[in-house]
Design a protein around this motif. Structure first.
Motif, PDB file in Angstrom:
ATOM      1  N   THR A  69      25.976  45.587  42.369  1.00 13.40           N
ATOM      2  CA  THR A  69      25.662  44.407  43.182  1.00 13.40           C
ATOM      3  C   THR A  69      26.945  43.614  43.404  1.00 13.40           C
ATOM      4  O   THR A  69      27.769  43.483  42.505  1.00 13.40           O
ATOM      5  CB  THR A  69      24.616  43.530  42.470  1.00 13.40           C
ATOM      6  N   GLY A  71      28.527  39.946  45.155  1.00 10.10           N
ATOM      7  CA  GLY A  71      28.353  38.646  45.808  1.00 10.10           C
ATOM      8  C   GLY A  71      29.540  38.395  46.719  1.00 10.10           C
ATOM      9  O   GLY A  71      29.751  39.093  47.714  1.00 10.10           O
ATOM     10  N   GLY A  72      30.383  37.429  46.336  1.00 11.44           N
ATOM     11  CA  GLY A  72      31.547  37.088  47.160  1.00 11.44           C
ATOM     12  C   GLY A  72      32.761  37.954  46.882  1.00 11.44           C
ATOM     13  O   GLY A  72      33.782  37.840  47.581  1.00 11.44           O
ATOM     14  N   GLY A  73      32.697  38.782  45.837  1.00  7.94           N
ATOM     15  CA  GLY A  73      33.849  39.629  45.513  1.00  7.94           C
ATOM     16  C   GLY A  73      35.047  38.840  45.004  1.00  7.94           C
ATOM     17  O   GLY A  73      36.188  39.270  45.162  1.00  7.94           O
ATOM     18  N   THR A  74      34.800  37.699  44.365  1.00  8.10           N
ATOM     19  CA  THR A  74      35.914  36.892  43.835  1.00  8.10           C
ATOM     20  C   THR A  74      36.110  37.096  42.339  1.00  8.10           C
ATOM     21  O   THR A  74      36.931  36.420  41.727  1.00  8.10           O
ATOM     22  CB  THR A  74      35.693  35.378  44.076  1.00  8.10           C
ATOM     23  N   GLY A  75      35.361  38.018  41.752  1.00  4.00           N
ATOM     24  CA  GLY A  75      35.401  38.207  40.298  1.00  4.00           C
ATOM     25  C   GLY A  75      36.786  38.593  39.803  1.00  4.00           C
ATOM     26  O   GLY A  75      37.575  39.230  40.521  1.00  4.00           O
ATOM     27  N   ALA A 134      36.822  27.115  40.827  1.00  2.00           N
ATOM     28  CA  ALA A 134      37.900  26.887  41.802  1.00  2.00           C
ATOM     29  C   ALA A 134      37.731  27.781  43.031  1.00  2.00           C
ATOM     30  O   ALA A 134      38.270  27.495  44.092  1.00  2.00           O
ATOM     31  CB  ALA A 134      39.252  27.123  41.138  1.00  2.00           C
ATOM     32  N   SER A 135      36.965  28.855  42.902  1.00  2.00           N
ATOM     33  CA  SER A 135      36.704  29.784  44.012  1.00  2.00           C
ATOM     34  C   SER A 135      35.475  29.373  44.817  1.00  2.00           C
ATOM     35  O   SER A 135      34.929  30.190  45.569  1.00  2.00           O
ATOM     36  CB  SER A 135      36.460  31.180  43.421  1.00  2.00           C
ATOM     37  N   THR A 140      29.616  33.287  45.300  1.00  2.00           N
ATOM     38  CA  THR A 140      28.202  33.048  45.589  1.00  2.00           C
ATOM     39  C   THR A 140      27.482  32.542  44.334  1.00  2.00           C
ATOM     40  O   THR A 140      27.937  32.763  43.206  1.00  2.00           O
ATOM     41  CB  THR A 140      27.502  34.348  46.025  1.00  2.00           C
ATOM     42  N   ASN A 144      27.842  33.587  40.465  1.00  2.00           N
ATOM     43  CA  ASN A 144      28.013  32.564  39.417  1.00  2.00           C
ATOM     44  C   ASN A 144      27.007  32.770  38.293  1.00  2.00           C
ATOM     45  O   ASN A 144      27.332  32.628  37.113  1.00  2.00           O
ATOM     46  CB  ASN A 144      27.823  31.141  39.982  1.00  2.00           C
ATOM     47  N   GLU A 147      27.990  35.829  36.239  1.00  2.00           N
ATOM     48  CA  GLU A 147      29.176  35.635  35.389  1.00  2.00           C
ATOM     49  C   GLU A 147      29.062  34.383  34.521  1.00  2.00           C
ATOM     50  O   GLU A 147      30.012  34.046  33.811  1.00  2.00           O
ATOM     51  CB  GLU A 147      30.432  35.502  36.259  1.00  2.00           C
ATOM     52  N   GLY A 150      31.971  28.879  35.217  1.00  2.00           N
ATOM     53  CA  GLY A 150      32.249  27.514  34.763  1.00  2.00           C
ATOM     54  C   GLY A 150      33.066  26.789  35.814  1.00  2.00           C
ATOM     55  O   GLY A 150      32.704  26.753  36.972  1.00  2.00           O
ATOM     56  N   GLU A 200      26.201  40.157  34.351  1.00  2.00           N
ATOM     57  CA  GLU A 200      27.204  40.882  35.147  1.00  2.00           C
ATOM     58  C   GLU A 200      26.628  42.051  35.954  1.00  2.00           C
ATOM     59  O   GLU A 200      27.250  43.106  36.066  1.00  2.00           O
ATOM     60  CB  GLU A 200      28.350  41.361  34.245  1.00  2.00           C
ATOM     61  N   VAL A 206      19.682  39.854  40.822  1.00  2.00           N
ATOM     62  CA  VAL A 206      19.116  38.517  40.989  1.00  2.00           C
ATOM     63  C   VAL A 206      18.926  38.271  42.484  1.00  2.00           C
ATOM     64  O   VAL A 206      19.890  38.327  43.259  1.00  2.00           O
ATOM     65  CB  VAL A 206      20.064  37.463  40.376  1.00  2.00           C
ATOM     66  N   GLU A 418      34.829  32.406  31.013  1.00  2.00           N
ATOM     67  CA  GLU A 418      34.050  32.261  32.254  1.00  2.00           C
ATOM     68  C   GLU A 418      34.212  33.421  33.229  1.00  2.00           C
ATOM     69  O   GLU A 418      33.480  33.482  34.212  1.00  2.00           O
ATOM     70  CB  GLU A 418      34.398  30.934  32.955  1.00  2.00           C
TER      71      GLU A 418
HETATM   72  C1  LIG Z   1      41.120  31.807  42.965  1.00  2.00           C
HETATM   73  C2  LIG Z   1      39.957  32.010  42.014  1.00  2.00           C
HETATM   74  C3  LIG Z   1      39.536  30.959  41.227  1.00  2.00           C
HETATM   75  C4  LIG Z   1      38.476  31.136  40.329  1.00  2.00           C
HETATM   76  N1  LIG Z   1      38.077  30.064  39.592  1.00  2.00           N
HETATM   77  C5  LIG Z   1      37.032  30.206  38.752  1.00  2.00           C
HETATM   78  C6  LIG Z   1      36.588  29.085  37.981  1.00  2.00           C
HETATM   79  O1  LIG Z   1      37.120  27.979  38.062  1.00  2.00           O
HETATM   80  N2  LIG Z   1      35.537  29.291  37.145  1.00  2.00           N
HETATM   81  C7  LIG Z   1      34.911  30.509  37.043  1.00  2.00           C
HETATM   82  O2  LIG Z   1      33.955  30.624  36.276  1.00  2.00           O
HETATM   83  N3  LIG Z   1      35.320  31.568  37.755  1.00  2.00           N
HETATM   84  C8  LIG Z   1      36.356  31.451  38.611  1.00  2.00           C
HETATM   85  N4  LIG Z   1      36.766  32.530  39.347  1.00  2.00           N
HETATM   86  C9  LIG Z   1      36.106  33.837  39.179  1.00  2.00           C
HETATM   87  C10 LIG Z   1      34.935  34.124  40.157  1.00  2.00           C
HETATM   88  O3  LIG Z   1      35.028  33.330  41.310  1.00  2.00           O
HETATM   89  C11 LIG Z   1      33.601  33.914  39.450  1.00  2.00           C
HETATM   90  O4  LIG Z   1      33.434  34.886  38.425  1.00  2.00           O
HETATM   91  C12 LIG Z   1      32.381  33.964  40.389  1.00  2.00           C
HETATM   92  O5  LIG Z   1      31.228  33.606  39.644  1.00  2.00           O
HETATM   93  C13 LIG Z   1      32.159  35.341  41.016  1.00  2.00           C
HETATM   94  O6  LIG Z   1      31.199  35.188  42.048  1.00  2.00           O
HETATM   95  P1  LIG Z   1      31.137  36.231  43.246  1.00  2.00           P
HETATM   96  O7  LIG Z   1      29.994  35.857  44.117  1.00  2.00           O
HETATM   97  O8  LIG Z   1      32.444  36.364  43.901  1.00  2.00           O
HETATM   98  O9  LIG Z   1      30.765  37.564  42.435  1.00  2.00           O
HETATM   99  P2  LIG Z   1      31.355  39.028  42.561  1.00  2.00           P
HETATM  100  O10 LIG Z   1      32.801  39.052  42.254  1.00  2.00           O
HETATM  101  O11 LIG Z   1      30.910  39.650  43.820  1.00  2.00           O
HETATM  102  O12 LIG Z   1      30.560  39.733  41.356  1.00  2.00           O
HETATM  103  C14 LIG Z   1      30.794  39.331  40.027  1.00  2.00           C
HETATM  104  C15 LIG Z   1      29.760  40.000  39.117  1.00  2.00           C
HETATM  105  O13 LIG Z   1      28.466  39.494  39.417  1.00  2.00           O
HETATM  106  C16 LIG Z   1      27.568  40.554  39.714  1.00  2.00           C
HETATM  107  N5  LIG Z   1      26.650  40.012  40.729  1.00  2.00           N
HETATM  108  C17 LIG Z   1      26.966  39.357  41.877  1.00  2.00           C
HETATM  109  N6  LIG Z   1      25.846  38.966  42.498  1.00  2.00           N
HETATM  110  C18 LIG Z   1      24.803  39.378  41.736  1.00  2.00           C
HETATM  111  C19 LIG Z   1      23.389  39.281  41.869  1.00  2.00           C
HETATM  112  N7  LIG Z   1      22.795  38.669  42.903  1.00  2.00           N
HETATM  113  N8  LIG Z   1      22.623  39.839  40.890  1.00  2.00           N
HETATM  114  C20 LIG Z   1      23.174  40.463  39.822  1.00  2.00           C
HETATM  115  N9  LIG Z   1      24.506  40.585  39.665  1.00  2.00           N
HETATM  116  C21 LIG Z   1      25.296  40.044  40.605  1.00  2.00           C
HETATM  117  C22 LIG Z   1      28.451  41.692  40.186  1.00  2.00           C
HETATM  118  O14 LIG Z   1      27.827  42.934  39.994  1.00  2.00           O
HETATM  119  C23 LIG Z   1      29.659  41.506  39.292  1.00  2.00           C
HETATM  120  O15 LIG Z   1      29.420  42.083  38.034  1.00  2.00           O
HETATM  121  C24 LIG Z   1      37.829  32.394  40.237  1.00  2.00           C
HETATM  122  C25 LIG Z   1      38.253  33.448  41.056  1.00  2.00           C
HETATM  123  C26 LIG Z   1      39.305  33.275  41.921  1.00  2.00           C
HETATM  124  C27 LIG Z   1      39.739  34.426  42.776  1.00  2.00           C
END
Ligand SMILES: Cc1cc2nc3c(=O)[nH]c(=O)nc-3n(C[C@H](O)[C@H](O)[C@H](O)COP(=O)(O)OP(=O)(O)OC[C@H]3O[C@@H](n4cnc5c(N)ncnc54)[C@H](O)[C@@H]3O)c2cc1C
Length: 464
Positions: A69, A71-75, A134-135, A140, A144, A147, A150, A200, A206, A418
């Motif tokens: 799965t 979301g935004g791919g910011t992990g 911060a992302s 998404t 959040n 993961e 925070g 994760e 979800v 986090e």
């Molecule tokens: C510049 C930058 C700053 C950041 N700052 C912070 C910060 O301040 N705090 C912080 O906590 N993190 C931070 N991050 C990390 C990241 O943004 C977080 O981990 C965020 O929660 C990931 O969300 P995403 O939608 O991009 O998830 P993704 O990267 O797409 O996926 C992350 C994980 O979630 C799973 N997932 C996604 N959606 C679902 C769903 N619907 N159901 C089940 N599993 C799912 C995926 O399989 C993967 O394991 C930062 C990242 C960057 C690049």
């Protein structure tokens, strides 16, 4: 991948909900923000509704293929990487805010809603979703939740887990279940809602989220304080809290981080020649109380030898200070290939952690830039490869990273605050959890995903 999987997906999803190799931006689904890693998926599914998600999972279960799965791919721990190919299930089209309940202070959303969009929507009606990674402009809510994200405001307001009251989850067999709901109290069976927070993408998908909201604070004061030594800056963090003030953010940016931000943004950052700066924010509803808190913080800062205290005089100045802080991650990562460690310790141990990670990296000849959510004891430690050859880089980081985690654990901390364990940190899990604890996690995984199709090769070390 077996062509029967693609045929089965084509039979249940409209053409525009499937992306095949060679399609527009297909390669983006093989990356996230973790290092420079890439793994090609076999196919990307972008369902518009829950039934579509259920169909994808049922097909994956029937053919025993991995589903990752996304979301935004910011992990930052490689959680969304399809490391053995298979189906990437993107939530980008499940992006509706379904209800803002102003009587009960809850919002119900689909998982693909961008965090900042949610924050701005609820603020329109005087409500507040405090979790502020911060992302936030590109991550998404589903990501959040997965993961347990925070961010700077965790110090006062907690992390995602503190706001998740209900989840709709598609399980590994395609069944849809609801845990929790719009209620502040609920002891009906196990607390399954929280089990999925931080899981994760390894236990279920979800597809619906109920989040608690708060009243929107109407007043906010933000300040930046430079220090002549990193040690003094780190000492100021517990010193502020000991005086009974809980800021909503307390962020540490050492000089190397300030310089990286300056270079990335191409404009001067205040106090970038100081050894370190603390960005501090207090919020609330009562101006006089905030003034008192700022005064108390000023006393603590001056006791810890702060060189200056720069209070933002306007909303524009506050926004500028936050733009500087939010740029830290990308600024540091743009210097060179890197590995980021997401250490967290009790905040009183932060000075020892900061000193210790510098010593370890110096000893191994690795350039390191750290910064982070100092009020939570959460320090992001970025090891920079620069022009080191890749064999030497691997050799040195394989020595340095376990030492960093050993130190973190000795100080009462753990290996991820986090960003999660995902793909890149799974080998270090035994430093953060006992073997018995890992076995209990495996039992949960086995019970909920017996075929192991949901986000395989994540969280668990291969050899344990
Ligand atoms: C510049 C930058 C700053 C950041 N700052 C912070 C910060 O301040 N705090 C912080 O906590 N993190 C931070 N991050 C990390 C990241 O943004 C977080 O981990 C965020 O929660 C990931 O969300 P995403 O939608 O991009 O998830 P993704 O990267 O797409 O996926 C992350 C994980 O979630 C799973 N997932 C996604 N959606 C679902 C769903 N619907 N159901 C089940 N599993 C799912 C995926 O399989 C993967 O394991 C930062 C990242 C960057 C690049």
């Amino acid at each position: 991948m077996d062509t029967r999987v693609i045929e089965a997906l084509r039979a249940v999803l409209p053409e525009d909900e499937l992306l095949m190799p060679g399609g527009l931006n297909f390669e983006n689904y093989g990356r996230d923000e973790t290092e420079d890693l890439f793994f090609a998926p076999d196919v990307v599914a972008k369902p518009r509704d829950v039934a579509g998600v259920q169909s994808v999972i049922r097909i994956a279960a029937q053919h025993n293929v991995p589903v990752v799965t996304r979301g935004g791919g910011t992990g930052l721990s490689g959680g969304a990487l399809p490391v053995t190919g298979g189906i990437v299930l993107s939530t980008e089209r499940l992006n509706r805010i379904l209800e803002i309940d102003r009587d009960n202070f809850f919002v119900t959303v689909e998982p693909g809603v961008i965090t900042q969009v949610l924050q701005e929507e609820v603020e329109q009606v005087g409500l507040f979703y405090p979790v502020d990674p911060a992302s936030r402009g590109s991550c998404t809510i589903g990501g959040n939740v997965a993961e347990n994200a925070g961010g700077p405001r965790a110090l006062k307001y907690g992390t995602t887990k503190d706001y998740v009251y209900g989840l709709d989850v598609v399980l590994a067999n395609g069944e849809l279940v609801r845990y929790g709901g719009k209620r502040l109290k609920d002891v009906t069976g196990y607390n399954m809602t929280q089990l999925f927070v931080g899981s994760e993408g390894t236990l279920g998908v979800v597809v619906g989220i109920i989040l608690k909201l708060m009243p929107l604070p109407t007043k906010r004061r933000t300040l930046l304080a430079p220090f002549g030594s990193l040690d003094d800056a780190a000492r100021a963090v517990p010193a502020i809290m000991q005086r009974g003030v809980i800021p909503c953010a307390l962020e540490l940016m050492p000089q190397a981080c300030l310089k990286a931000i300056e270079a990335k943004r191409g404009e001067a950052v205040p106090f970038s020649d100081s050894a370190a700066c603390l960005l501090i924010e207090v919020d609330g509803h009562d101006e006089a109380m905030l003034e008192q808190e700022i005064e108390t913080i000023g006393e603590a800062l001056s006791d810890c030898n702060a060189l200056d205290v720069n209070i933002a005089e306007s909303a524009a100045q506050q926004a500028k200070l936050w733009a500087i802080r939010r740029a830290a991650g990308e600024a540091v990562k743009s210097i060179s290939p890197y590995k980021e460690e997401d250490t967290v310790v009790p905040r009183s141990e932060l000075p020892k952690l900061v000193r210790g990670v510098h010593d370890i990296c110096d000893r191994h000849g690795i350039r390191m830039i750290c910064y982070g959510h100092a009020g939570d004891g959460n320090l992001h430690v970025n090891l920079l490869r620069e022009d080191m050859d890749s064999a030497e880089w691997e050799r040195r980081t394989q020595l340095a990273i376990p030492e960093i985690f050993d130190l973190t654990v000795q100080l009462g901390g753990t290996i991820s605050g986090e960003h999660g364990i995902g793909y890149v940190q799974r080998g270090y899990l035994p430093q953060g959890l006992s073997l018995a604890a890992i076995a209990s996690l495996r039992a949960v995984k086995q019970a909920l995903d017996p075929q192991g199709i949901l986000n395989p090769h994540k969280v668990f070390p291969e050899e344990v």
